[in-house]
Scaffold this active site. Structure first.
Site, PDB file in Angstrom:
ATOM      1  N   ARG A  27       0.646  -1.544   0.174  1.00  0.00           N
ATOM      2  CA  ARG A  27      -0.451   0.339   0.169  1.00  0.00           C
ATOM      3  C   ARG A  27       1.020   1.103   0.093  1.00  0.00           C
ATOM      4  O   ARG A  27       0.312   2.641  -0.014  1.00  0.00           O
ATOM      5  CB  ARG A  27      -1.109  -0.008   1.284  1.00  0.00           C
ATOM      6  N   ARG A  31      -3.171   7.305   0.983  1.00  0.00           N
ATOM      7  CA  ARG A  31      -3.906   7.847   1.377  1.00  0.00           C
ATOM      8  C   ARG A  31      -2.903   8.840   2.594  1.00  0.00           C
ATOM      9  O   ARG A  31      -3.438   9.693   3.229  1.00  0.00           O
ATOM     10  CB  ARG A  31      -4.520   7.627   2.843  1.00  0.00           C
ATOM     11  N   ARG A  40      -6.898  12.116  -4.865  1.00  0.00           N
ATOM     12  CA  ARG A  40      -8.092  12.154  -4.182  1.00  0.00           C
ATOM     13  C   ARG A  40      -9.030  13.471  -4.369  1.00  0.00           C
ATOM     14  O   ARG A  40     -10.489  12.597  -4.489  1.00  0.00           O
ATOM     15  CB  ARG A  40      -8.032  11.253  -3.459  1.00  0.00           C
ATOM     16  N   ASP A  76      -6.923  -2.038  -7.571  1.00  0.00           N
ATOM     17  CA  ASP A  76      -7.614  -2.840  -6.183  1.00  0.00           C
ATOM     18  C   ASP A  76      -7.905  -4.015  -6.438  1.00  0.00           C
ATOM     19  O   ASP A  76      -7.699  -4.624  -7.836  1.00  0.00           O
ATOM     20  CB  ASP A  76      -8.860  -2.338  -5.500  1.00  0.00           C
ATOM     21  N   TYR A 151     -15.648 -11.508  -0.687  1.00  0.00           N
ATOM     22  CA  TYR A 151     -15.803 -10.146  -0.526  1.00  0.00           C
ATOM     23  C   TYR A 151     -17.589 -10.409  -1.497  1.00  0.00           C
ATOM     24  O   TYR A 151     -18.316  -9.988  -1.219  1.00  0.00           O
ATOM     25  CB  TYR A 151     -14.759  -9.380  -1.261  1.00  0.00           C
TER      26      TYR A 151
END
Ligand code: CP3
Length: 341
Positions: A27, A31, A40, A76, A151
């Site tokens: 990652r 963010r 973003r 993703d 998921y």
């Protein structure tokens, strides 16, 4: 033109010990970086995943700032559902609006063709390769069959995996066929990423610990093995990262994975003892160490590097994704400490 011939990351994947231990972060584009947050503000997460040039921009942010030895495609694990007409929303956690639970839901599932339906991911891979100009190799990725399927069945992140495990225990044949179809789709997807230019592949089994080690061996591992074997036919190294279950390492070591990702829940030297000294390992600093201070970070990085010397080769990484609360300068300090020792 630069070539990847002297990439320390690819050398370690082959089992060599380059002069400097290679390092990247799970990652690493995300963010915690102000540059990412700026992008973003213009685009939603999924819009970003579907914009190849912007993906390349974000993929390169940590290459420029941290000086890591590999890039990982910005995308993703859940975009693969675009090949199945399954809608995912990030609110901000992932939500599948039509979870697959009943026989009817399963019968209606369509496992489409990634080449036809995930072209934007392959375009992003190609855009990253152009932007990188061989500075460092590019890692492509997908979720492992169980993680991806969970998921779809749970409709999002889950604590107990109630629906997935109900199906596994009560209708193992149906569950097995779903995993088989998912594995086939994921293999095509990864081979497409390699054709588009990915130099290595990481498979994320983030929810491997949802099932017992015995159930993993019986129901899950054969599909993981199949996925790894199919990707390896394309000639790129495969990193297998199964999170949260140190008890699975010996099973993972029976696959042909070139590199075994180690999460932070086990000491790296214990992990190496379990899987044997002949394997390449990746990991495993607890990502929360980066929330502390320079002295603690340096000390804990050196501990992980020391443990890594017992393996055939070691790729330094975190034991899971970097926290969004990480100070970028401290992530950079981690990279510098690895490179300096
Ligand atoms: O490593 C990288 O820098 C490449 C990019 C990457 C992302 N997700 C970007 C992302 C990778 C490799 C992933 C993998 C992924 N996605 C996994 C496996 C790894 C793991 O963490 O175990 C999983 C389980 C997912 C599913 C997913 N995507 C979740 C649960 C979330 C929500 C997280 C949250 O805290 O909100 C995402 C969103 C996501 N994927 C973000 C990023 C940068 C945050 C999105 C944002 O900008 O708001």
């Amino acid at each position: 033109m630069a070539t990847l011939l002297n990439s320390s990351f690819l050398a370690a994947c082959r089992g060599e010990r380059p002069a400097r231990t290679p390092v990247w972060l799970m990652r690493q584009a995300g963010r915690y970086m102000p540059e990412y947050r700026a992008v973003r503000r213009e685009l939603s997460f999924l819009e970003l995943c579907r914009s190849p040039e912007r993906c390349a921009e974000v993929t390169l942010q940590p290459i420029d700032y941290l000086d890591v030895d590999a890039a990982i495609l910005f995308s993703d694990i859940l975009v693969v559902f675009d090949a199945m007409d399954v809608v995912v929303e990030f609110r901000p956690g992932p939500t599948i609006t039509t979870p697959v639970r009943t026989h009817d839901d399963i019968a209606k599932l369509r496992f489409g063709d990634p080449d036809a339906e995930l072209g934007y991911v392959f375009d992003a891979v190609a855009a990253c390769k152009r932007a990188l100009a061989n500075r460092v190799p590019l890692i492509g990725f997908c979720g492992a069959p169980l993680t991806t399927l969970s998921y779809l069945i749970e409709g999002g992140s889950s604590r107990d995996f109630e629906h997935t495990k109900r199906l596994m225990f009560s209708e193992p044949a149906v569950f097995g066929r779903l995993l088989e179809s998912m594995t086939d789709l994921l293999a095509k997807y990864l081979l497409g990423q390699v054709r588009a230019g990915a130099d290595a592949i990481q498979i994320f089994d983030s929810w491997a610990a949802a099932v017992t080690p015995r159930d993993y061996r019986t129901h899950i591992l054969p599909h993981v093995r199949q996925l790894i074997d199919r990707v390896r036919t394309a000639g790129v190294p495969v990193i297998m990262f199964a999170r949260g279950n140190a008890a699975l390492l010996e099973q993972i070591a029976t696959t042909e994975a070139d590199v075994i990702g180690i999460d932070w829940s086990i000491e790296l030297d214990d992990a190496i003892r379990q899987i044997g000294p002949g394997r390449v390992v990746q990991g495993n600093l607890d990502p929360m160490v980066l929330l502390s201070n320079p002295d603690t970070i340096r000390r804990r990085v050196l501990d992980v590097l020391e443990a890594g010397r017992h393996a055939k080769a070691h790729i330094f990484n975190l034991g899971h994704g970097i926290s969004r609360h990480t100070e970028p300068a401290l992530a950079k300090l981690m990279v510098e400490t690895v490179h300096a020792s």
